[in-house]
Design an enzyme around this catalytic site. Structure first.
Site, PDB file in Angstrom:
ATOM      1  N   GLY A  69       0.782  -1.245   0.000  1.00  0.00           N
ATOM      2  CA  GLY A  69       0.000   0.000   0.000  1.00  0.00           C
ATOM      3  C   GLY A  69       0.807   1.285   0.000  1.00  0.00           C
ATOM      4  O   GLY A  69       0.240   2.373  -0.034  1.00  0.00           O
ATOM      5  N   GLN A  70       2.134   1.163   0.047  1.00  0.00           N
ATOM      6  CA  GLN A  70       2.922   2.400   0.043  1.00  0.00           C
ATOM      7  C   GLN A  70       2.693   3.157  -1.245  1.00  0.00           C
ATOM      8  O   GLN A  70       2.408   2.565  -2.278  1.00  0.00           O
ATOM      9  CB  GLN A  70       4.424   2.107   0.165  1.00  0.00           C
ATOM     10  CG  GLN A  70       4.836   1.487   1.469  1.00  0.00           C
ATOM     11  CD  GLN A  70       5.057   0.002   1.289  1.00  0.00           C
ATOM     12  OE1 GLN A  70       4.254  -0.681   0.648  1.00  0.00           O
ATOM     13  NE2 GLN A  70       6.122  -0.504   1.849  1.00  0.00           N
ATOM     14  N   GLU A  71       2.894   4.456  -1.181  1.00  0.00           N
ATOM     15  CA  GLU A  71       2.605   5.308  -2.335  1.00  0.00           C
ATOM     16  C   GLU A  71       3.291   4.796  -3.600  1.00  0.00           C
ATOM     17  O   GLU A  71       2.696   4.729  -4.672  1.00  0.00           O
ATOM     18  CB  GLU A  71       3.041   6.743  -2.035  1.00  0.00           C
ATOM     19  CG  GLU A  71       2.446   7.722  -3.024  1.00  0.00           C
ATOM     20  CD  GLU A  71       2.716   9.168  -2.641  1.00  0.00           C
ATOM     21  OE1 GLU A  71       3.338   9.400  -1.581  1.00  0.00           O
ATOM     22  OE2 GLU A  71       2.317  10.034  -3.421  1.00  0.00           O
ATOM     23  N   LEU A  73       3.971   1.887  -4.441  1.00  0.00           N
ATOM     24  CA  LEU A  73       3.420   0.623  -4.952  1.00  0.00           C
ATOM     25  C   LEU A  73       2.005   0.780  -5.490  1.00  0.00           C
ATOM     26  O   LEU A  73       1.538  -0.050  -6.267  1.00  0.00           O
ATOM     27  CB  LEU A  73       3.414  -0.440  -3.847  1.00  0.00           C
ATOM     28  CG  LEU A  73       4.792  -0.847  -3.312  1.00  0.00           C
ATOM     29  CD1 LEU A  73       4.637  -1.789  -2.119  1.00  0.00           C
ATOM     30  CD2 LEU A  73       5.598  -1.547  -4.412  1.00  0.00           C
TER      31      LEU A  73
END
Ligand code: G3D
Length: 179
Positions: A69-71, A73
């Protein structure tokens, strides 16, 4: 013969249903995936990678992809959309500040043509934490009622204890059996 075989496979629940778990980083996606494996669901096999698991719920099999969920990704989420039947959106119910961002990601995702037939399960996670938003509040902030082209459901849960997750699996199972 091929069609007959495919129908028989569906009747006997042998077809695998693709599910993706999305949500911002720290929402609890990975914890939920592994709770699914240890609670109601039967862990049938450790599959392709560390964050892809096959779970079976009373003979209905799901292949569940936990997507980062990191920006950095989030831009690659769409590469997982093809053939997805259920999108699980995990929300950290204490993270009020990023709920607008979650809403934007959700509505952008649902506009994607490869997800036109996907159902959406919103998990309002971390209900054990003080000050967490209720499922109804999250539903309102995400404007779920404006979603008309997809079947959706919101479920309060706590990934640490597994509370709310059996009901989520039941909903997922009922969705794929209905379609
Ligand atoms: P992610 O995969 O969405 O990035 P993780 O999130 O599953 O890695 O979880 C992020 C952190 O939130 C973890 O804590 C995890 O234990 C915690 N967490 C997940 N679900 C719950 C929940 O329902 N309640 C509470 N209180 N915590 C939860 P750490 O400390 O390992 O970073």
């Amino acid at each position: 013969m091929g069609i007959l075989f495919a129908k028989l496979m569906t009747v006997f629940g042998d077809r695998e249903h693709k599910v993706i778990i999305v949500g911002l980083d720290n929402a609890g996606k990975t914890t939920i995936l592994y709770q699914f494996l240890t609670k109601e669901a039967v862990h049938t096999s450790p599959t392709i990678g560390s964050n892809v698991e096959e779970i079976s719920v009373r003979k209905t099999r799901f292949l569940v992809w936990d997507i980062g969920g990191q920006e950095s990704l989030r831009a690659s989420w769409s590469s997982y959309y093809c053939n997805t039947e259920i999108v699980i959106l995990v929300v950290d119910s204490t993270d009020r500040e990023r709920l607008t961002l979650t809403k934007e990601e959700l509505h952008r995702m649902l506009a994607h043509e490869e997800l036109q037939n996907a159902a959406v399960l919103v998990l309002a996670n971390k209900q054990d934490m003080k000050g967490s938003m209720t499922a109804a509040e999250i539903s309102q902030c995400l404007t779920l009622s404006s979603i008309t082209g997809h079947s959706w459901h919101v479920q309060a849960c706590c990934a640490l204890t597994g509370e709310g997750l059996p009901a989520s699996l039941d909903w997922m199972r009922s969705r794929v059996l209905a379609s």
